[in-house]
Enzyme design. Structure first.
Site, PDB file in Angstrom:
ATOM      1  N   TYR A 104     -14.569 -12.454   0.649  1.00  0.00           N
ATOM      2  CA  TYR A 104     -15.217 -11.136   0.471  1.00  0.00           C
ATOM      3  C   TYR A 104     -16.571 -11.290  -0.218  1.00  0.00           C
ATOM      4  O   TYR A 104     -17.553 -10.637   0.125  1.00  0.00           O
ATOM      5  CB  TYR A 104     -14.345 -10.201  -0.381  1.00  0.00           C
ATOM      6  CG  TYR A 104     -13.395  -9.334   0.424  1.00  0.00           C
ATOM      7  CD1 TYR A 104     -13.871  -8.352   1.296  1.00  0.00           C
ATOM      8  CD2 TYR A 104     -12.022  -9.485   0.318  1.00  0.00           C
ATOM      9  CE1 TYR A 104     -13.001  -7.554   2.029  1.00  0.00           C
ATOM     10  CE2 TYR A 104     -11.146  -8.694   1.053  1.00  0.00           C
ATOM     11  CZ  TYR A 104     -11.642  -7.733   1.903  1.00  0.00           C
ATOM     12  OH  TYR A 104     -10.796  -6.941   2.631  1.00  0.00           O
ATOM     13  N   ARG A 130       0.821  -1.221   0.000  1.00  0.00           N
ATOM     14  CA  ARG A 130       0.000   0.000   0.000  1.00  0.00           C
ATOM     15  C   ARG A 130       0.850   1.265   0.000  1.00  0.00           C
ATOM     16  O   ARG A 130       0.484   2.253   0.634  1.00  0.00           O
ATOM     17  CB  ARG A 130      -0.921   0.046   1.225  1.00  0.00           C
ATOM     18  CG  ARG A 130      -1.943  -1.031   1.267  1.00  0.00           C
ATOM     19  CD  ARG A 130      -3.264  -0.527   0.687  1.00  0.00           C
ATOM     20  NE  ARG A 130      -4.196  -1.638   0.660  1.00  0.00           N
ATOM     21  CZ  ARG A 130      -5.052  -1.895   1.644  1.00  0.00           C
ATOM     22  NH1 ARG A 130      -5.145  -1.079   2.663  1.00  0.00           N
ATOM     23  NH2 ARG A 130      -5.819  -2.944   1.578  1.00  0.00           N
ATOM     24  N   ARG A 180      -3.222   6.567   1.508  1.00  0.00           N
ATOM     25  CA  ARG A 180      -3.730   7.757   2.197  1.00  0.00           C
ATOM     26  C   ARG A 180      -2.728   8.489   3.073  1.00  0.00           C
ATOM     27  O   ARG A 180      -2.956   9.621   3.456  1.00  0.00           O
ATOM     28  CB  ARG A 180      -4.960   7.378   3.023  1.00  0.00           C
ATOM     29  CG  ARG A 180      -6.175   7.108   2.166  1.00  0.00           C
ATOM     30  CD  ARG A 180      -7.270   6.435   2.950  1.00  0.00           C
ATOM     31  NE  ARG A 180      -6.862   5.092   3.324  1.00  0.00           N
ATOM     32  CZ  ARG A 180      -7.633   4.246   3.983  1.00  0.00           C
ATOM     33  NH1 ARG A 180      -8.832   4.602   4.370  1.00  0.00           N
ATOM     34  NH2 ARG A 180      -7.196   3.033   4.272  1.00  0.00           N
ATOM     35  N   ARG A 184      -7.632  11.682  -4.356  1.00  0.00           N
ATOM     36  CA  ARG A 184      -8.854  11.040  -3.853  1.00  0.00           C
ATOM     37  C   ARG A 184      -9.959  12.042  -3.519  1.00  0.00           C
ATOM     38  O   ARG A 184     -11.137  11.687  -3.521  1.00  0.00           O
ATOM     39  CB  ARG A 184      -8.518  10.175  -2.636  1.00  0.00           C
ATOM     40  CG  ARG A 184      -7.888   8.854  -2.980  1.00  0.00           C
ATOM     41  CD  ARG A 184      -8.909   7.835  -3.492  1.00  0.00           C
ATOM     42  NE  ARG A 184      -9.677   7.287  -2.382  1.00  0.00           N
ATOM     43  CZ  ARG A 184     -10.964   7.497  -2.173  1.00  0.00           C
ATOM     44  NH1 ARG A 184     -11.640   8.261  -2.999  1.00  0.00           N
ATOM     45  NH2 ARG A 184     -11.580   6.947  -1.154  1.00  0.00           N
ATOM     46  N   ASP A 220      -7.001  -2.680  -6.945  1.00  0.00           N
ATOM     47  CA  ASP A 220      -7.503  -3.334  -5.746  1.00  0.00           C
ATOM     48  C   ASP A 220      -7.791  -4.789  -6.060  1.00  0.00           C
ATOM     49  O   ASP A 220      -8.097  -5.127  -7.205  1.00  0.00           O
ATOM     50  CB  ASP A 220      -8.771  -2.658  -5.222  1.00  0.00           C
ATOM     51  CG  ASP A 220      -8.992  -2.999  -3.750  1.00  0.00           C
ATOM     52  OD1 ASP A 220      -8.375  -2.337  -2.899  1.00  0.00           O
ATOM     53  OD2 ASP A 220      -9.736  -3.959  -3.462  1.00  0.00           O
TER      54      ASP A 220
HETATM   55  O1  CP3 Z   1       0.258  -1.410  -2.495  1.00  0.00           O
HETATM   56  C1  CP3 Z   1      -0.077  -0.511  -3.267  1.00  0.00           C
HETATM   57  O2  CP3 Z   1       0.356   0.668  -3.213  1.00  0.00           O
HETATM   58  C2  CP3 Z   1      -1.047  -0.856  -4.388  1.00  0.00           C
HETATM   59  C3  CP3 Z   1      -2.389  -0.641  -4.065  1.00  0.00           C
HETATM   60  C4  CP3 Z   1      -3.250  -1.625  -3.316  1.00  0.00           C
HETATM   61  C5  CP3 Z   1      -4.495  -1.210  -2.807  1.00  0.00           C
HETATM   62  N1  CP3 Z   1      -5.182  -2.300  -2.399  1.00  0.00           N
HETATM   63  C6  CP3 Z   1      -4.959   0.178  -2.785  1.00  0.00           C
HETATM   64  C7  CP3 Z   1      -5.918   0.570  -1.751  1.00  0.00           C
HETATM   65  C8  CP3 Z   1      -3.149  -2.999  -3.117  1.00  0.00           C
HETATM   66  C9  CP3 Z   1      -1.982  -3.923  -3.400  1.00  0.00           C
HETATM   67  C10 CP3 Z   1      -4.382  -3.410  -2.550  1.00  0.00           C
HETATM   68  C11 CP3 Z   1      -4.720  -4.812  -2.269  1.00  0.00           C
HETATM   69  C12 CP3 Z   1      -5.833  -5.106  -1.363  1.00  0.00           C
HETATM   70  N2  CP3 Z   1      -7.070  -4.542  -1.335  1.00  0.00           N
HETATM   71  C13 CP3 Z   1      -5.797  -6.140  -0.408  1.00  0.00           C
HETATM   72  C14 CP3 Z   1      -4.640  -7.057  -0.188  1.00  0.00           C
HETATM   73  C15 CP3 Z   1      -3.663  -6.453   0.742  1.00  0.00           C
HETATM   74  C16 CP3 Z   1      -4.086  -6.484   2.163  1.00  0.00           C
HETATM   75  O3  CP3 Z   1      -4.333  -5.394   2.695  1.00  0.00           O
HETATM   76  O4  CP3 Z   1      -4.192  -7.571   2.735  1.00  0.00           O
HETATM   77  C17 CP3 Z   1      -7.032  -6.135   0.255  1.00  0.00           C
HETATM   78  C18 CP3 Z   1      -7.450  -7.050   1.389  1.00  0.00           C
HETATM   79  C19 CP3 Z   1      -7.833  -5.138  -0.356  1.00  0.00           C
HETATM   80  C20 CP3 Z   1      -9.225  -4.780  -0.032  1.00  0.00           C
HETATM   81  C21 CP3 Z   1      -9.216  -3.413   0.521  1.00  0.00           C
HETATM   82  N3  CP3 Z   1      -9.168  -2.288  -0.265  1.00  0.00           N
HETATM   83  C22 CP3 Z   1      -9.167  -3.011   1.882  1.00  0.00           C
HETATM   84  C23 CP3 Z   1      -9.227  -3.937   3.069  1.00  0.00           C
HETATM   85  C24 CP3 Z   1      -9.079  -1.622   1.896  1.00  0.00           C
HETATM   86  C25 CP3 Z   1      -8.917  -0.727   3.095  1.00  0.00           C
HETATM   87  C26 CP3 Z   1     -10.154  -0.086   3.530  1.00  0.00           C
HETATM   88  C27 CP3 Z   1      -9.868   1.034   4.505  1.00  0.00           C
HETATM   89  O5  CP3 Z   1     -10.694   1.926   4.534  1.00  0.00           O
HETATM   90  O6  CP3 Z   1      -8.856   0.987   5.221  1.00  0.00           O
HETATM   91  C28 CP3 Z   1      -9.076  -1.195   0.561  1.00  0.00           C
HETATM   92  C29 CP3 Z   1      -9.002   0.187   0.106  1.00  0.00           C
HETATM   93  C30 CP3 Z   1      -7.714   0.605  -0.468  1.00  0.00           C
HETATM   94  N4  CP3 Z   1      -7.030  -0.118  -1.397  1.00  0.00           N
HETATM   95  C31 CP3 Z   1      -7.036   1.821  -0.203  1.00  0.00           C
HETATM   96  C32 CP3 Z   1      -5.906   1.814  -1.019  1.00  0.00           C
HETATM   97  C33 CP3 Z   1      -4.896   2.884  -1.157  1.00  0.00           C
HETATM   98  C34 CP3 Z   1      -7.498   2.937   0.724  1.00  0.00           C
HETATM   99  C35 CP3 Z   1      -8.846   3.409   0.381  1.00  0.00           C
HETATM  100  C36 CP3 Z   1      -9.004   4.835  -0.085  1.00  0.00           C
HETATM  101  O7  CP3 Z   1      -8.165   5.423  -0.796  1.00  0.00           O
HETATM  102  O8  CP3 Z   1     -10.063   5.361   0.251  1.00  0.00           O
END
Ligand code: CP3
Length: 356
Positions: A158, A32, A36, A45, A81
């Site tokens: 999911y 990630r 944020r 965003r 994602d």
């Molecule tokens: O690593 C990177 O920079 C690439 C981007 C990336 C994102 N999601 C961007 C993201 C990657 C590799 C993911 C994978 C992802 N998404 C996973 C596997 C990694 C892990 O965390 O185990 C999972 C489970 C997801 C599903 C998901 N998407 C979750 C649990 C969340 C977080 C929700 C939260 O509010 O905390 C997301 C959202 C997400 N994906 C964000 C980002 C930057 C933040 C949301 C936003 O910008 O509003």
């Protein structure tokens, strides 16, 4: 097919470490890393919703490059994602602020499997391939670009649970109540993942990571039947398909977050992935002892350690590298970076790695 022409790669530390070749410095990237905690990400965003950023190659490319411009990282990872696959299979996924990804209409029982469609990955997920190709050009060979996917069990959970959960009981119930339909669903997802990863490599991804983020809900028996089986099929078939298309293979990373030490050992010894990602609960010394010298390990600083002072971050980071050893090692956090981590702490983490 002929491979696309991209600018030559200037920093190959990550690829060398993944393949077990000797390296001058330990490579580091952060799960990630585009996210944020970066004000420039927040800025993007504030104007676009999460999945619009994923679906617009110019925006996905822009945020992928943000951490590369700021820090001395050794890899980029395409901004996307894991839940784009359930979307392509016909389910609605929305990002709810404060709650994370949510599926308003999850799969209730096996009769709901008819709601799933078989996507045409080259068409329906073309936006990811386009973002990868654009980013490969814009990176100008500075660092390699990682492509990724969620693993079948994580995506299945999911799709059934409808969002994050501390127990995943709805999803785990299926494994006991409907084992055959669980395998049917996992196989449908696996087929899509294979097409998706091959498409990403065709588009320019130089390494692939498979996120089994929900490994913590599986005991050894469940892991073997419902996770490992499909992780192996993905690795075998992606390599086979690339070979058939005359596209050079790329190293693959499996990150089974929360899997037991027995499950991790089985995966490591199966030699299906070049790299095994470890979460922060795994002890580096024990990991090296149990998983052997023939696999590259990736990880695993506790993401919360970045709340410590800069000096303590550097000390802990250096200690982690010493414990893993500098060969066959890729430094990372043990899970994604948290949204309120100070930029200076991220810089301290990277400095700590590169100072060993
Ligand atoms: O690593 C990177 O920079 C690439 C981007 C990336 C994102 N999601 C961007 C993201 C990657 C590799 C993911 C994978 C992802 N998404 C996973 C596997 C990694 C892990 O965390 O185990 C999972 C489970 C997801 C599903 C998901 N998407 C979750 C649990 C969340 C977080 C929700 C939260 O509010 O905390 C997301 C959202 C997400 N994906 C964000 C980002 C930057 C933040 C949301 C936003 O910008 O509003």
């Amino acid at each position: 097919m002929t491979q696309m022409e991209f600018p030559p790669l200037k920093n190959d530390l990550l690829l060398k470490a993944a393949k077990g070749e000797s390296i001058e410095q330990v490579p580091v990237w952060i799960m990630r890393q585009a996210g944020r905690y970066l004000p420039e990400f927040q800025e993007v965003r504030s104007k676009h919703d999460f999945f619009s950023v994923c679906q617009t190659p110019a925006l996905a490319c822009e945020v992928t490059l943000q951490p590369i411009k700021r820090f001395d990282l050794d890899a980029s990872i395409i901004f996307s994602d894991i839940l784009v696959i359930p979307q392509a299979m016909g389910l609605t996924v929305v990002m709810v602020p404060g709650m994370g990804p949510t599926l308003p209409k999850p799969l209730k029982d096996p009769t709901d499997l008819v709601r799933l469609v078989k996507p045409n990955v080259e068409k329906d997920l073309k936006y990811v391939g386009d973002a990868i190709t654009l980013t490969r050009h814009k990176l100008e060979g500075k660092v390699p670009l990682i492509g990724f996917t969620g693993a079948p069990w994580t995506l299945m959970s999911y799709m059934i649970q409808g969002g994050g959960s501390s127990t995943m009981t709805k999803a785990r119930q299926w494994l006991y109540k409907y084992p055959e339909d669980s395998h049917k669903l996992l196989q449908l997802i696996t087929n899509v993942i294979i097409d998706y990863l091959v498409m990403q490599v065709k588009a320019g991804a130089q390494l692939l990571q498979v996120f089994e983020s929900h490994g913590d809900f599986l005991n050894d028996e469940l892991f073997e039947n419902y996770s490992f089986k499909y992780l192996k099929e993905i690795s075998d078939k992606v390599r086979q398909r690339l070979k058939e298309k005359n596209i050079p293979e790329v190293p693959m990373i499996a990150f089974p977050k929360g899997a037991t030490m027995n499950s991790l050992e089985m995966l490591a010894k199966s030699k299906t992935y070049e790299v095994l990602g470890l979460d922060w609960t795994v002890d580096p010394i024990e990991a090296r002892k149990r998983f052997g010298p023939e696999i590259t390990l990736q990880g695993n600083l506790d993401p919360c350690a970045l709340y410590a002072s800069e000096q303590e971050i550097i000390d802990r980071t250096r200690d982690m590298v010493m414990k893993f050893g500098k060969s066959r090692y890729i430094a990372n956090l043990g899970h994604g970076i948290l949204p309120d981590i100070p930029i200076t702490s991220v810089a301290a983490f990277i400095k700590g790695i590169h100072s060993v």
